[in-house]
Design an enzyme around this catalytic site. Structure first.
Site, PDB file in Angstrom:
ATOM      1  N   CYS A 192       0.959  -1.082  -0.027  1.00  0.00           N
ATOM      2  CA  CYS A 192      -0.164   0.016   0.059  1.00  0.00           C
ATOM      3  C   CYS A 192       0.468   1.334   0.140  1.00  0.00           C
ATOM      4  CB  CYS A 192      -0.846  -0.468   1.019  1.00  0.00           C
ATOM      5  SG  CYS A 192      -1.175   1.513   1.923  1.00  0.00           S
ATOM      6  N   GLY A 193       0.605   2.376  -1.250  1.00  0.00           N
ATOM      7  CA  GLY A 193       1.471   3.523  -0.832  1.00  0.00           C
ATOM      8  C   GLY A 193       1.703   4.703   0.137  1.00  0.00           C
ATOM      9  N   HIS A 194      -0.590   4.218   0.124  1.00  0.00           N
ATOM     10  CA  HIS A 194      -0.097   5.486   1.549  1.00  0.00           C
ATOM     11  C   HIS A 194       0.501   4.864   2.871  1.00  0.00           C
ATOM     12  CE1 HIS A 194      -3.120   7.561  -0.075  1.00  0.00           C
ATOM     13  NE2 HIS A 194      -3.996   6.884  -0.599  1.00  0.00           N
ATOM     14  N   CYS A 195       0.726   3.620   3.128  1.00  0.00           N
ATOM     15  CA  CYS A 195       0.686   2.846   3.694  1.00  0.00           C
ATOM     16  C   CYS A 195       2.670   3.210   4.250  1.00  0.00           C
ATOM     17  CB  CYS A 195       0.559   0.923   4.068  1.00  0.00           C
ATOM     18  SG  CYS A 195      -0.852   0.737   4.056  1.00  0.00           S
TER      19      CYS A 195
END
Length: 632
Positions: A192-195
């Site tokens: 996950c990029g946001h993570c």
């Protein structure tokens, strides 16, 4: 053996001269000029000891240094200008330090290839590279602080401190969430990029919060591995953050950077309901804007006090809570020990409702206390604002009526504000099943009033109501007429009013493979209980929607003969979308089955003709491809 580049050019010039290809002195000078230009191109400029990087020389310089600090800046950025002299001082000092480290800078507004590669989202951004690994510089912004931070990290013997964020699995989950009064858990996915963007901020927050008294531990759960935990806490997206107080889960509503996380957790530490030791403290606690809840007890061991405090902790962001053991406070509010009192802000008092309401706790559970807090959270006629809207949104099953006029609580205008509000209260007292509030017309002119068709009313007082996801407006009145409002409310309750619908014009022809839906035809087409409907909500400017258009059209053509399946689309920017169809991005696609229109299903499959077809073949309730489902 590799020939040095300088010697290469000398030999090349000699070869040209000896071969006769270069015969004049001017030609030789030209070769010398070319050589000089090449040498200048290869040379990296310095400004006040700081290397100046570009897209062209970045990799060469960075690869030549095992350790380097790079500032990515914008020439117009005030913070960058403030940093520049300190950064230059640090560059000079670090050249002669025990472990020399070059400092470099890159104009990220010009050299966007490197800025994009390093994920620059603000200025200045400082990146530190050591042994091929890039990390965010999170040290001080003065020369001494930069030198100290870089020198420490550049030391070959330096070892980073152990990670402060605790890795949590099903085996240690219960132990972790009960390890302190307050903990925070992030459910993440490795891809996950946001993570990934959250990770360094989350670690910084963990380092600071572990120093809090008492400590506030931060943990992380790989939700792709610990699927049972993720399901238990309703994790449907990444990252999802949950706060646990004494092992009880609560939603995290804070920021996603280190400061926001630390600030939110600090605010949530300790008990929301605090002891008020004097009568003056009890009176001072009462909020001027939201309902205040005060618990009255005669000892700290009362088990109902703990239940009340648990509810207060869950609702601490919305209301003011406190408790007291004072007999004189109980006398003031005429209550016995073991009671909770809900007190309206003074400005919302009317003669039609009590100034405070009491819950006796003798046979009440924690759930009963939570229900009391929710039920008494709104006065008979409060004020609808951007901050208080969340309280009214919790009652979406009820009817909400707003009175729009100039709401001004300043000294010179509050009497006029109260005059209108009390007129509304005189009506509201007879409609307990409707929530009433006043709203400042200037604040909501371009939003709610426009949607209600009241933005061009011209009258100083207007009424709009919301019922079952629909909007209803009252025709503007020249003067406030009690009977007119009551007549409007009577028709509203009986369903005799036409809703106000934001809608494009109804298409004159709508026989294409994809049905065009507008606000006025939504119920007729999408909510038709004889048909299964697949509907795309799009925006005219959306690139993904434009890419989907030919695929969606081909799908419509392939199913055109099946009269029981409708392929439809609607411009969600120009038409009202019912609340049951949540649209948060474009395109959003829903399947509304014939037998369950109230619960449409969001389509998450492949956006191909084959993907849609397979989905409809499985989900269709009436027929598919012309054949009834029970025949398939």
């Amino acid at each position: 053996m590799r020939i040095p580049e300088t010697l290469y050019w000398v030999l090349f010039a000699c070869l040209l001269l000896s071969s006769g290809l270069v015969s004049t002195e001017d030609d030789a000078d030209e070769i010398d000029d070319n050589f000089d230009d090449k040498a200048e191109d290869d040379e990296v400029r310095e400004e006040e000891g700081v290397l100046v990087l570009t897209d062209d020389n970045f990799d060469k310089v960075v690869d030549a240094n095992d350790v380097i600090l790079v500032e990515l800046y914008a020439p117009w950025c005030g913070h960058c200008k403030s940093l520049a002299p300190e950064y230059a001082k640090a560059a000079v000092q670090l050249k002669s330090s025990e472990f020399p480290v070059p400092l470099a800078k890159l104009d990220a507004t010009v050299n966007q290839e490197i800025a994009t590669r390093l994920g620059v989202t603000g200025y200045p951004t400082l990146k530190f590279k050591k042994d091929g690994e890039w990390t965010e510089y999170d040290g001080p912004r003065d020369a001494a602080g930069i030198v100290q931070w870089v020198s420490e990290k550049a030391d070959p013997n330096y070892k980073p401190p152990p990670e402060s964020v605790v890795t949590v699995t099903k085996d240690n989950f219960e132990e972790f969430i009960n390890s302190q009064e307050l903990v925070l858990v992030e459910f993440y996915a490795p891809w996950c990029g946001h993570c990934k963007r959250l990770a360094p901020e989350y670690e910084k927050a963990a380092q600071r919060l572990i120093l809090h008294e008492p400590p506030i531990p931060l943990g992380k759960v790989d939700a792709t591995v610990e699927t049972e935990l993720a399901q238990q806490f309703g994790v449907t997206g990444y990252p999802t953050m949950k706060m646990f107080r004494n092992g009880r889960a609560a939603d995290y509503n804070g920021g996603r950077d280190a400061f926001g996380i630390v600030d939110y957790m600090h605010k949530n530490s300790g008990e929301a309901a605090k002891l008020q030791p004097t009568l003056a403290d009890v009176k001072k606690l009462i909020s001027k804007e939201v309902v205040t809840y005060i618990g009255f007890f005669d000892n700290l061991e009362d088990e109902k006090l703990r239940a009340y405090m648990n509810v207060a902790n869950d609702k601490r962001e919305d209301f003011t809570f406190g408790y007291t053991l004072l007999p004189e406070a109980r006398d003031l509010y005429k209550v016995n020990p073991g009671s909770i009192v809900a007190i309206n802000p003074e400005k919302f008092n009317t003669k039609y409702e009590p100034k405070y309401q009491v819950l006796k706790l003798a046979d009440k559970s924690e759930e009963d206390i939570a229900e009391f807090v929710k039920d008494k959270s709104l006065p008979l006629v409060g004020e609808y604002t951007s901050d208080s809207s969340k309280f009214y949104d919790r009652y979406k099953g009820d009817t909400l009526c707003l009175a729009f006029y100039t709401v001004d609580w300043s000294f010179d205008h509050r009497d006029a504000t109260q005059l209108w509000r009390k007129k509304v209260a005189a009506v509201a007292k007879d409609y307990k099943d409707i929530k009433f509030a006043i709203a400042n017309e200037e604040t909501f002119m371009d939003s709610m009033m426009k949607d209600l068709g009241l933005d061009e009313s011209g009258e100083e007082f207007n009424v709009g109501c919301y019922k079952s996801d629909k909007k209803y407006r009252m025709e503007p009145m020249d003067e406030f007429e009690d009977d007119e409002i009551r007549g409007f409310l009577k028709k509203l309750k009986k369903g005799k009013l036409a809703p106000q619908v934001k809608s494009q014009s109804v298409p004159k022809k709508n026989n294409g493979p994809v049905k065009i839906v507008v606000g006025k035809t939504f119920d007729e087409i999408v909510m038709d209980k004889t048909k299964d409907v697949l509907i795309e909500f799009y925006a005219p400017w959306c690139g993904h929607c434009k890419s989907l258009e030919p695929i969606y059209k081909d799908l419509g053509k392939s199913l055109k003969k099946d009269k029981n399946i409708v392929i439809a689309k609607m411009d969600a920017t120009a038409n009202d979308v019912p609340d049951s169809f949540q649209v948060q991005g474009f395109p959003t696609i829903y399947f509304a089955p014939s037998n369950n229109k109230e619960n449409p299903v969001k389509y998450e499959g492949d956006r191909t003709v084959e993907g849609f077809t397979n989905y409809l073949k499985e989900k269709a309730t009436v027929s598919f491809g012309g054949s009834k489902k029970d025949e398939l």
